[in-house]
Write a protein that holds these residues in place. Structure first.
Motif, PDB file in Angstrom:
ATOM      1  N   ASP A  48      13.998  21.749 -38.109  1.00  0.00           N
ATOM      2  CA  ASP A  48      15.075  21.751 -36.985  1.00  0.00           C
ATOM      3  C   ASP A  48      14.464  21.566 -35.612  1.00  0.00           C
ATOM      4  O   ASP A  48      15.187  21.040 -34.805  1.00  0.00           O
ATOM      5  CB  ASP A  48      15.412  23.345 -36.848  1.00  0.00           C
ATOM      6  CG  ASP A  48      16.287  23.709 -38.132  1.00  0.00           C
ATOM      7  OD1 ASP A  48      17.026  22.778 -38.705  1.00  0.00           O
ATOM      8  OD2 ASP A  48      16.858  24.856 -38.346  1.00  0.00           O
ATOM      9  N   SER A  49      13.048  21.632 -35.583  1.00  0.00           N
ATOM     10  CA  SER A  49      12.452  21.372 -34.087  1.00  0.00           C
ATOM     11  C   SER A  49      12.465  19.686 -33.917  1.00  0.00           C
ATOM     12  O   SER A  49      12.089  19.069 -32.799  1.00  0.00           O
ATOM     13  CB  SER A  49      11.070  21.823 -33.869  1.00  0.00           C
ATOM     14  OG  SER A  49      10.106  21.271 -34.904  1.00  0.00           O
ATOM     15  N   LEU A  50      12.431  19.039 -35.006  1.00  0.00           N
ATOM     16  CA  LEU A  50      12.360  17.559 -35.172  1.00  0.00           C
ATOM     17  C   LEU A  50      13.457  16.782 -34.111  1.00  0.00           C
ATOM     18  O   LEU A  50      14.305  17.194 -34.243  1.00  0.00           O
ATOM     19  CB  LEU A  50      12.221  16.771 -36.300  1.00  0.00           C
ATOM     20  CG  LEU A  50      11.168  17.297 -37.178  1.00  0.00           C
ATOM     21  CD1 LEU A  50      11.225  16.565 -38.539  1.00  0.00           C
ATOM     22  CD2 LEU A  50       9.780  16.464 -36.635  1.00  0.00           C
ATOM     23  N   ILE A  51      13.102  15.881 -33.232  1.00  0.00           N
ATOM     24  CA  ILE A  51      14.166  15.164 -32.607  1.00  0.00           C
ATOM     25  C   ILE A  51      14.643  14.094 -33.734  1.00  0.00           C
ATOM     26  O   ILE A  51      13.767  13.382 -34.166  1.00  0.00           O
ATOM     27  CB  ILE A  51      13.653  14.335 -31.631  1.00  0.00           C
ATOM     28  CG1 ILE A  51      13.073  15.378 -30.573  1.00  0.00           C
ATOM     29  CG2 ILE A  51      14.509  13.453 -30.783  1.00  0.00           C
ATOM     30  CD1 ILE A  51      11.949  14.630 -29.350  1.00  0.00           C
ATOM     31  N   ARG A  70       4.663  15.585 -43.096  1.00  0.00           N
ATOM     32  CA  ARG A  70       4.144  14.255 -42.670  1.00  0.00           C
ATOM     33  C   ARG A  70       5.283  13.233 -42.885  1.00  0.00           C
ATOM     34  O   ARG A  70       5.151  12.291 -43.684  1.00  0.00           O
ATOM     35  CB  ARG A  70       2.823  13.783 -43.464  1.00  0.00           C
ATOM     36  CG  ARG A  70       1.531  14.679 -43.098  1.00  0.00           C
ATOM     37  CD  ARG A  70       1.070  14.659 -41.722  1.00  0.00           C
ATOM     38  NE  ARG A  70       0.862  13.082 -41.311  1.00  0.00           N
ATOM     39  CZ  ARG A  70      -0.409  12.949 -40.946  1.00  0.00           C
ATOM     40  NH1 ARG A  70      -1.450  13.588 -41.213  1.00  0.00           N
ATOM     41  NH2 ARG A  70      -0.372  11.786 -40.619  1.00  0.00           N
ATOM     42  N   PRO A  71       5.998  13.047 -41.960  1.00  0.00           N
ATOM     43  CA  PRO A  71       7.154  11.969 -41.928  1.00  0.00           C
ATOM     44  C   PRO A  71       6.377  10.754 -42.108  1.00  0.00           C
ATOM     45  O   PRO A  71       6.912   9.902 -42.317  1.00  0.00           O
ATOM     46  CB  PRO A  71       8.056  12.237 -40.896  1.00  0.00           C
ATOM     47  CG  PRO A  71       7.841  13.757 -40.488  1.00  0.00           C
ATOM     48  CD  PRO A  71       6.515  14.001 -40.797  1.00  0.00           C
ATOM     49  N   VAL A  76       9.680   9.337 -37.184  1.00  0.00           N
ATOM     50  CA  VAL A  76       8.576   9.244 -37.105  1.00  0.00           C
ATOM     51  C   VAL A  76       8.321   8.812 -35.582  1.00  0.00           C
ATOM     52  O   VAL A  76       7.644   9.168 -34.716  1.00  0.00           O
ATOM     53  CB  VAL A  76       7.842   8.312 -37.808  1.00  0.00           C
ATOM     54  CG1 VAL A  76       6.567   7.625 -37.609  1.00  0.00           C
ATOM     55  CG2 VAL A  76       7.851   8.786 -39.409  1.00  0.00           C
ATOM     56  N   ARG A  77       9.238   7.716 -35.266  1.00  0.00           N
ATOM     57  CA  ARG A  77       9.021   7.100 -33.975  1.00  0.00           C
ATOM     58  C   ARG A  77       9.396   8.183 -32.812  1.00  0.00           C
ATOM     59  O   ARG A  77       8.812   8.083 -31.607  1.00  0.00           O
ATOM     60  CB  ARG A  77      10.248   6.140 -33.771  1.00  0.00           C
ATOM     61  CG  ARG A  77       9.989   5.085 -32.585  1.00  0.00           C
ATOM     62  CD  ARG A  77      11.182   3.920 -32.512  1.00  0.00           C
ATOM     63  NE  ARG A  77      12.564   4.426 -32.130  1.00  0.00           N
ATOM     64  CZ  ARG A  77      12.962   5.035 -31.234  1.00  0.00           C
ATOM     65  NH1 ARG A  77      12.104   4.848 -30.131  1.00  0.00           N
ATOM     66  NH2 ARG A  77      14.220   5.410 -30.959  1.00  0.00           N
ATOM     67  N   LEU A  78      10.537   9.107 -33.000  1.00  0.00           N
ATOM     68  CA  LEU A  78      10.715   9.994 -31.924  1.00  0.00           C
ATOM     69  C   LEU A  78       9.960  11.302 -31.978  1.00  0.00           C
ATOM     70  O   LEU A  78       9.626  11.966 -30.775  1.00  0.00           O
ATOM     71  CB  LEU A  78      12.207  10.313 -32.216  1.00  0.00           C
ATOM     72  CG  LEU A  78      13.210   9.582 -32.124  1.00  0.00           C
ATOM     73  CD1 LEU A  78      14.699   9.967 -32.686  1.00  0.00           C
ATOM     74  CD2 LEU A  78      13.505   8.992 -30.533  1.00  0.00           C
ATOM     75  N   ASN A  79       9.180  11.459 -33.015  1.00  0.00           N
ATOM     76  CA  ASN A  79       8.334  12.745 -33.020  1.00  0.00           C
ATOM     77  C   ASN A  79       6.724  12.469 -33.111  1.00  0.00           C
ATOM     78  O   ASN A  79       6.099  13.546 -33.153  1.00  0.00           O
ATOM     79  CB  ASN A  79       8.810  13.635 -34.010  1.00  0.00           C
ATOM     80  CG  ASN A  79      10.252  13.954 -33.947  1.00  0.00           C
ATOM     81  OD1 ASN A  79      10.409  14.945 -33.027  1.00  0.00           O
ATOM     82  ND2 ASN A  79      11.203  13.235 -34.627  1.00  0.00           N
ATOM     83  N   ALA A  80       6.354  11.261 -33.171  1.00  0.00           N
ATOM     84  CA  ALA A  80       5.054  10.960 -33.525  1.00  0.00           C
ATOM     85  C   ALA A  80       3.966  11.577 -32.457  1.00  0.00           C
ATOM     86  O   ALA A  80       4.466  11.608 -31.468  1.00  0.00           O
ATOM     87  CB  ALA A  80       4.691   9.650 -33.977  1.00  0.00           C
ATOM     88  N   PRO A  81       2.836  11.956 -32.684  1.00  0.00           N
ATOM     89  CA  PRO A  81       1.936  11.783 -33.915  1.00  0.00           C
ATOM     90  C   PRO A  81       2.223  13.003 -34.887  1.00  0.00           C
ATOM     91  O   PRO A  81       2.649  14.035 -34.203  1.00  0.00           O
ATOM     92  CB  PRO A  81       0.612  11.596 -33.463  1.00  0.00           C
ATOM     93  CG  PRO A  81       0.463  12.213 -32.056  1.00  0.00           C
ATOM     94  CD  PRO A  81       1.781  12.091 -31.512  1.00  0.00           C
ATOM     95  N   PHE A  82       1.766  12.913 -35.966  1.00  0.00           N
ATOM     96  CA  PHE A  82       1.690  14.092 -36.997  1.00  0.00           C
ATOM     97  C   PHE A  82       0.494  14.134 -37.573  1.00  0.00           C
ATOM     98  O   PHE A  82      -0.389  13.466 -37.326  1.00  0.00           O
ATOM     99  CB  PHE A  82       2.856  13.773 -38.247  1.00  0.00           C
ATOM    100  CG  PHE A  82       4.191  13.554 -37.823  1.00  0.00           C
ATOM    101  CD1 PHE A  82       5.127  14.580 -37.566  1.00  0.00           C
ATOM    102  CD2 PHE A  82       4.805  12.242 -37.611  1.00  0.00           C
ATOM    103  CE1 PHE A  82       6.445  14.634 -37.279  1.00  0.00           C
ATOM    104  CE2 PHE A  82       6.073  12.156 -37.191  1.00  0.00           C
ATOM    105  CZ  PHE A  82       7.064  13.166 -36.975  1.00  0.00           C
ATOM    106  N   GLY A  83       0.384  15.503 -37.999  1.00  0.00           N
ATOM    107  CA  GLY A  83      -1.022  15.963 -38.438  1.00  0.00           C
ATOM    108  C   GLY A  83      -2.001  16.307 -37.587  1.00  0.00           C
ATOM    109  O   GLY A  83      -2.869  16.374 -37.334  1.00  0.00           O
TER     110      GLY A  83
END
Length: 164
Positions: free
Chosen positions: A38-41, A106-107, A157-164
């Protein structure tokens, strides 16, 4: 495995239905639409939440029918075994995407795995299409949906990176 012509029709239908149900069940239990998701853009073209279970239920049903159609049309046990193997690999990749995206959060990894999933669907369409045109046609909504899912995944991925 017995050649398709010698096996009662209900057996491959039952096996394909169970395999599709098991794939959907495992993938569904891995999918967590909780606070992290839910928090992801998300991009503006993200379908409403109720669309996803309807789409996946339809796709899994079509995959089961496509698998049975290709398996029954196979002229040799080697071909029917290849059909089963390709569908099994595809089911594994389908579940793996959910694991990477939702459980491991990890999108970015999931996107690259989704590319393999897309290739496995394309391979199914080409291979099964040589055996059964119906099978190939039934798989077209699957590749279309995964193409849209790939665009969604990439944008997340583009809107929320980086992951991990």
């Amino acid at each position: 495995m017995k050649p398709a012509s010698l096996m009662p029709a209900g057996i491959p239908i039952g096996i394909a239905s169970l395999a599709a149900f098991a794939t959907a069940l495992v993938g569904g239990t891995i999918t967590d639409l909780g606070p992290w998701y839910d928090s992801l853009i998300k991009p503006g073209f993200t379908p409403p939440r109720p669309v996803f279970p309807i789409a996946w239920t339809t796709i899994f049903a079509l995959c089961a029918i496509a698998g049975v159609a290709a398996w029954r049309a196979a002229r040799s046990s080697r071909t029917s075994d290849t059909v089963i193997g390709l569908f099994a690999l595809n089911g594994f990749l389908n579940i793996l995407w959910s694991l990477l995206f939702f459980r491991m959060q990890r999108p970015d990894w999931a996107f690259w795995e989704l590319c393999l999933l897309w290739l496995s669907i394309a391979t199914l369409i080409v291979y099964c299409g040589r055996i059964s045109r119906l099978s190939a046609v039934l798989l077209l909504p699957y590749i279309a949906w995964v193409t849209v899912a790939g665009a969604l995944n990439w944008e997340i991925v583009r809107l929320n990176a980086p992951f991990g």
